[in-house]
Design a protein around this motif. Structure first.
Motif, mmCIF file in Angstrom:
data_model
loop_
_atom_site.group_PDB
_atom_site.id
_atom_site.type_symbol
_atom_site.label_atom_id
_atom_site.label_comp_id
_atom_site.label_asym_id
_atom_site.label_seq_id
_atom_site.Cartn_x
_atom_site.Cartn_y
_atom_site.Cartn_z
ATOM 1 N N TRP A 33 0.868 -1.233 -0.032
ATOM 2 C CA TRP A 33 -0.021 0.040 0.075
ATOM 3 C C TRP A 33 1.003 1.184 -0.161
ATOM 4 O O TRP A 33 2.111 1.312 0.338
ATOM 5 C CB TRP A 33 -0.866 0.064 1.173
ATOM 6 C CG TRP A 33 -1.980 -0.680 1.339
ATOM 7 C CD1 TRP A 33 -1.985 -2.002 0.496
ATOM 8 C CD2 TRP A 33 -3.226 -0.747 2.201
ATOM 9 N NE1 TRP A 33 -3.405 -2.593 0.944
ATOM 10 C CE2 TRP A 33 -4.228 -1.938 1.855
ATOM 11 C CE3 TRP A 33 -3.530 0.364 3.095
ATOM 12 C CZ2 TRP A 33 -4.978 -2.148 2.477
ATOM 13 C CZ3 TRP A 33 -4.745 0.064 3.772
ATOM 14 C CH2 TRP A 33 -5.687 -1.172 3.422
ATOM 15 N N HIS A 34 0.245 2.380 -0.244
ATOM 16 C CA HIS A 34 1.018 3.740 -0.425
ATOM 17 C C HIS A 34 0.107 4.410 0.371
ATOM 18 O O HIS A 34 -1.294 4.161 0.130
ATOM 19 C CB HIS A 34 1.067 4.182 -1.931
ATOM 20 C CG HIS A 34 1.778 5.618 -2.086
ATOM 21 N ND1 HIS A 34 1.165 6.365 -2.908
ATOM 22 C CD2 HIS A 34 2.719 6.211 -1.431
ATOM 23 C CE1 HIS A 34 1.898 7.371 -2.741
ATOM 24 N NE2 HIS A 34 2.974 7.393 -1.945
ATOM 25 N N PHE A 35 0.531 5.344 1.167
ATOM 26 C CA PHE A 35 -0.306 6.085 1.959
ATOM 27 C C PHE A 35 0.233 7.675 1.939
ATOM 28 O O PHE A 35 1.326 8.036 2.175
ATOM 29 C CB PHE A 35 -0.819 5.789 3.466
ATOM 30 C CG PHE A 35 0.434 5.551 4.388
ATOM 31 C CD1 PHE A 35 0.567 6.738 5.377
ATOM 32 C CD2 PHE A 35 1.313 4.654 4.294
ATOM 33 C CE1 PHE A 35 1.479 6.577 6.161
ATOM 34 C CE2 PHE A 35 2.175 4.571 5.209
ATOM 35 C CZ PHE A 35 2.489 5.722 6.222
ATOM 36 N N SER A 36 -0.822 8.492 2.115
ATOM 37 C CA SER A 36 -0.565 10.029 1.988
ATOM 38 C C SER A 36 -1.871 10.579 2.132
ATOM 39 O O SER A 36 -3.050 9.916 1.887
ATOM 40 C CB SER A 36 -0.113 10.288 0.865
ATOM 41 O OG SER A 36 0.347 11.856 0.869
ATOM 42 N N THR A 37 -2.142 11.889 2.581
ATOM 43 C CA THR A 37 -3.449 12.263 2.696
ATOM 44 C C THR A 37 -4.058 12.454 1.452
ATOM 45 O O THR A 37 -3.315 12.940 0.393
ATOM 46 C CB THR A 37 -3.417 13.725 3.319
ATOM 47 O OG1 THR A 37 -2.436 14.638 2.606
ATOM 48 C CG2 THR A 37 -3.033 13.606 4.874
ATOM 49 N N ARG A 38 -5.255 12.278 1.267
ATOM 50 C CA ARG A 38 -6.067 12.612 0.027
ATOM 51 C C ARG A 38 -5.218 11.776 -1.287
ATOM 52 O O ARG A 38 -5.589 12.377 -2.207
ATOM 53 C CB ARG A 38 -6.352 14.041 -0.194
ATOM 54 C CG ARG A 38 -7.095 14.456 1.160
ATOM 55 C CD ARG A 38 -7.453 16.047 0.698
ATOM 56 N NE ARG A 38 -6.184 16.995 0.603
ATOM 57 C CZ ARG A 38 -5.029 17.311 1.439
ATOM 58 N NH1 ARG A 38 -5.207 16.667 2.813
ATOM 59 N NH2 ARG A 38 -4.146 17.827 1.190
ATOM 60 N N ARG A 73 8.135 3.026 -7.973
ATOM 61 C CA ARG A 73 7.387 3.873 -8.886
ATOM 62 C C ARG A 73 6.618 4.602 -7.600
ATOM 63 O O ARG A 73 6.157 5.793 -8.288
ATOM 64 C CB ARG A 73 6.473 3.392 -9.645
ATOM 65 C CG ARG A 73 7.167 2.894 -11.080
ATOM 66 C CD ARG A 73 5.981 2.270 -12.042
ATOM 67 N NE ARG A 73 5.577 0.967 -12.011
ATOM 68 C CZ ARG A 73 4.548 0.327 -12.362
ATOM 69 N NH1 ARG A 73 3.753 1.374 -12.953
ATOM 70 N NH2 ARG A 73 4.346 -0.814 -11.923
ATOM 71 N N ILE A 74 6.769 4.474 -6.472
ATOM 72 C CA ILE A 74 6.078 5.078 -5.490
ATOM 73 C C ILE A 74 6.977 6.557 -5.235
ATOM 74 O O ILE A 74 8.249 6.795 -5.231
ATOM 75 C CB ILE A 74 6.045 4.572 -4.179
ATOM 76 C CG1 ILE A 74 5.067 3.157 -4.211
ATOM 77 C CG2 ILE A 74 5.621 5.503 -3.013
ATOM 78 C CD1 ILE A 74 5.199 2.391 -3.109
#
Length: 185
Positions: A33-38, A73-74
């Motif tokens: 998973w990749h995470f960041s706001t919005r 690529r993230i």
């Protein structure tokens, strides 16, 4: 990062994760998973590679190779959407629990929750404690990467699921910290 050939903390962390991938057996099940706001509308996370055995193909490519291609690529995006992501990942792993296997979520972050619309730390910890089932244990391991990570919040998140939290203040030590976090029982 000093002594890294001009790489950023983010690049060093991705390289460390990729260097650890060969340590997993083919029947190990991993996802990404990749995470960041919005990141995805109002959602703070995005599943890039679904959970499954490393030996299994994803879209015609072995999962191990697929993970490698996506990890490379993230790119850092917005602020840190930690709390909503931690809860969503934990709920997913709890729902997909596999008996006889080590069921873990590993969150690596160099920040603190910066999503003003997310649940609070207290709500997250309470919800994780409610979801934790000692008969079907899922651990949420957190790794604080660098001095800006909220080590106290990460410790509380991990402890709510009977897991440990780890810290890598020196970006050059992230590989050793990741290996320790995944092998420490």
């Amino acid at each position: 990062v000093p002594n890294s050939g001009g790489r950023t903390k983010f690049e060093v962390a991705i390289d460390a994760a990729l260097a650890g991938l060969p340590l997993f057996a083919d029947d190990s099940e991993l996802g990404l998973w990749h995470f960041s706001t919005r990141l995805d509308g109002d959602r703070d996370y995005q599943e890039l590679v679904p959970l499954g055995p490393l030996s299994e193909d994803v879209n015609g490519v072995p999962r191990r190779e697929y993970l490698t291609s996506f990890a490379g690529r993230i790119r850092p995006a917005n602020d840190t959407g930690l709390y909503d992501t931690a809860l969503a990942a934990y709920e997913k792993m709890t729902a997909e629990y596999v008996p006889g296997k080590v069921n873990q979520v590993v969150i690596l972050t160099d920040g603190k929750n910066e999503d003003p619309g997310s649940i609070s730390l207290e709500e997250l910890v309470e919800r994780l404690r409610e979801l934790y089932d000692p008969q079907r244990p899922v651990q949420l391991i957190t790794i604080a990467y660098g001095a800006d990570a909220d080590q106290e919040a990460l410790r509380r998140i991990s402890e709510a699921t009977g897991a440990k939290s780890y810290q890598s203040l020196d970006p050059n030590n992230i590989f050793q910290v990741m290996v320790h976090a995944l092998t420490d029982r």
